[in-house]
Design an enzyme around this catalytic site. Structure first.
Site, PDB file in Angstrom:
ATOM      1  N   GLN A   1      31.563  33.018  36.805  1.00  0.00           N
ATOM      2  CA  GLN A   1      31.378  33.993  35.724  1.00  0.00           C
ATOM      3  C   GLN A   1      30.372  33.750  34.825  1.00  0.00           C
ATOM      4  O   GLN A   1      30.312  32.640  34.277  1.00  0.00           O
ATOM      5  CB  GLN A   1      32.676  34.196  35.221  1.00  0.00           C
ATOM      6  CG  GLN A   1      32.453  35.443  34.132  1.00  0.00           C
ATOM      7  CD  GLN A   1      33.924  35.473  33.478  1.00  0.00           C
ATOM      8  OE1 GLN A   1      34.325  34.697  32.675  1.00  0.00           O
ATOM      9  NE2 GLN A   1      34.542  36.842  33.782  1.00  0.00           N
TER      10      GLN A   1
ATOM     11  N   TYR B   1      32.025  40.073  24.676  1.00  0.00           N
ATOM     12  CA  TYR B   1      30.757  39.250  24.405  1.00  0.00           C
ATOM     13  C   TYR B   1      29.511  40.184  24.586  1.00  0.00           C
ATOM     14  O   TYR B   1      29.488  41.299  24.718  1.00  0.00           O
ATOM     15  CB  TYR B   1      31.082  38.147  25.780  1.00  0.00           C
ATOM     16  CG  TYR B   1      32.104  37.240  25.483  1.00  0.00           C
ATOM     17  CD1 TYR B   1      32.125  36.198  24.566  1.00  0.00           C
ATOM     18  CD2 TYR B   1      33.360  37.305  26.014  1.00  0.00           C
ATOM     19  CE1 TYR B   1      32.921  35.443  24.325  1.00  0.00           C
ATOM     20  CE2 TYR B   1      34.289  36.433  25.969  1.00  0.00           C
ATOM     21  CZ  TYR B   1      34.274  35.517  24.962  1.00  0.00           C
ATOM     22  OH  TYR B   1      34.996  34.756  24.533  1.00  0.00           O
TER      23      TYR B   1
END
Lengths: 79, 405
Positions: free
Chosen positions: B100, B170
């Site tokens: 990720q 994010y």
């Protein structure tokens, strides 16, 4: 506190069901330890003695006494 | 569809439909280097039967490094041989692994990212207590290249694919969100879609350029957020359609942001003891003052907390499924084998993702194989998530022993 007492206290504190724990307590027969319980006890021992325990080492233990011996011989805990 | 049937993510065939969703490890050194503990962690997990492991988020550039100590980084070629050891160990056990990749944007602190955090706008983050520096076009292009470089390194290190972290507040999520992104340039909010999708499209295209179309590319999105206004259903559907057109290989649907992280995890009761002892934003060293702090923080947070319920993001996955043929992964609140089986068999999602159950029981899936109705020992206390800020490697803290709270 002696190593025996410390280990028994850590094992006892990390069990889901509270049962009396002594040196002769069998982790499978008496405690019915599974992967979750094993992880909790390893975590507790690592915290208590500031060590990092290899999961493989723990696979060889079957009683609280075995844990104490493992900590003494392999991790040099308790002198 | 059956849980233990194979499924394809792009060109990659997974042996079953259970994913270990990304969970922060806290096992890298301060330079982001994944060491022996990181490798052993994933090698051990790979023995436990899941079709795919998605690593915890790795930063794509130092300016996007997150606040939590021990985050891995994929921002330079020196890390490739180290990650290669991880993928090699995982592949020995017939398990696939994605890295990720993420940029924290404004959800970090100066001490971690080496300067003032950056974001699409200068809007202040309440939780991270920062007023970020708005990104210039040139800086944005550099970050897009950073994502592509990270994906290329992941491919070279033997990862089976990457997951682009577009969720939980994010950077990519910050660009998507109308409540954060007030830009007036091409990276701003698309009037028709109601979301800021251009940055996301640029990142996807650049990764495709760097890695080729055959390299599996998944994304993780939040179907809703704690920012207000959050995504409307129409905006969420538009995001799914955008990803469908962009040709991603899987979409994992979560929700929430780190602004109110307990809404990502959902807790039955707020673990104040752990928060006040370890969370850098709420830490109170004086134990006598913790009661007062608990009251104060509770008054602010409790009204906006969402409660835990089984499969709590599944309704969002269902909506996604209505608008794309790309495999959809639902994550959040799976705690029994029955829930996993039902989710896949009903077609509510193509795959199921779990984090916390694998933290307290890495062999959870093996138990589900033996007993299809097996119930996880995870009680959603989420101390494992809170302790990500402590500098300790991630583990289960369900039974408190001596971790010092």
């Amino acid at each position: 506190m002696a190593l025996d007492e410390q280990v028994c206290a850590v094992v006892s504190a990390n069990l889901e069901k509270k049962i009396p724990v002594g040196r002769n307590t069998d982790l499978r027969k008496d405690v019915h330890l599974d992967s979750f319980g094993t992880m909790m006890i390893i975590n507790g021992l690592e915290d208590a003695f500031s060590i990092s325990i290899d999961d493989q080492d723990f696979r060889a233990v079957s009683s609280v006494g075995d844990i104490i011996e493992m900590l003494r011989t392999k991790y040099h805990v308790g002198g | 569809m059956k849980l233990f049937e194979p499924v394809n993510i792009g060109s990659l065939c997974l042996k079953n439909r259970v994913v270990r969703s990304a969970a922060f490890e806290g096992m890298a050194d301060p330079g982001g280097v994944p060491g022996a503990k990181y490798e052993a962690h994933y090698a051990g997990l790979a023995e436990k039967g899941m079709g795919l492991i998605i690593t915890g988020f790795a930063y794509v550039g130092l300016d996007g490094k997150a606040m939590q100590p021990g985050q891995a980084g994929i921002d330079n070629d020196r890390s490739i041989p180290l990650f290669s050891r991880v993928t090699g160990s995982v592949h020995k056990n017939d398990c696939a692994i994605f890295l990720q990749i993420a940029h924290a944007g404004r959800q970090t602190v100066r001490a971690a990212c080496g300067g003032r955090p950056v974001a699409p706008s200068g809007k202040r983050s309440w939780y991270f207590r920062c007023r970020p520096s708005p990104l210039t076009s040139r800086e944005i292009e550099r970050i897009i290249s950073g994502f592509a470089g990270a994906a290329r390194r992941a491919r070279d290190a033997g990862f089976d694919g990457v997951q682009l972290h577009c969720a939980h507040g994010y950077l990519v999520h910050q660009f998507i969100s109308p409540s954060i992104n007030n830009r007036k340039d091409a990276y701003g909010i698309d009037r028709e879609l109601g979301i800021g999708g251009y940055f996301l499209e640029c990142v996807i295209n650049k990764i495709r350029d760097a890695c080729g179309n055959a390299f599996p590319l998944a994304v993780k999105i939040s179907g809703d957020s704690d920012w207000r206004p959050g995504l409307t259903k129409t905006q969420f559907v538009n995001l799914i359609k955008l990803l469908d057109i962009a040709g991603v290989d899987a979409i994992e649907v979560s929700c929430g942001t780190m602004e109110q992280a307990l809404n990502i995890f959902r807790v039955p009761a707020i673990p104040w003891d752990t928060i006040l002892a370890y969370n850098p934003r709420y830490r109170v060293n004086n134990k006598a003052l913790r009661g007062f702090s608990k009251l104060l923080a509770g008054a602010v947070h409790v009204p906006s907390l969402k409660k835990f319920s089984p499969a709590y993001n599944l309704h969002l996955a269902r909506v996604a499924k209505e608008h794309t043929t790309v495999p959809v992964i639902s994550v959040g609140g799976f705690r029994t084998g029955t829930q996993l089986h039902d989710t896949v068999e009903s077609g509510s999602a193509d795959l199921t993702g779990l984090c916390r159950p694998f933290i307290c029981e890495p062999d959870f899936l093996l138990k589900v194989k033996e007993d299809p109705s097996y119930k996880s020992r995870c009680v959603n206390c989420s101390r494992c998530a809170i302790m990500c800020d402590s500098g300790n490697a991630t583990r289960c803290y369900r039974i408190r022993s001596s971790y010092g709270a």
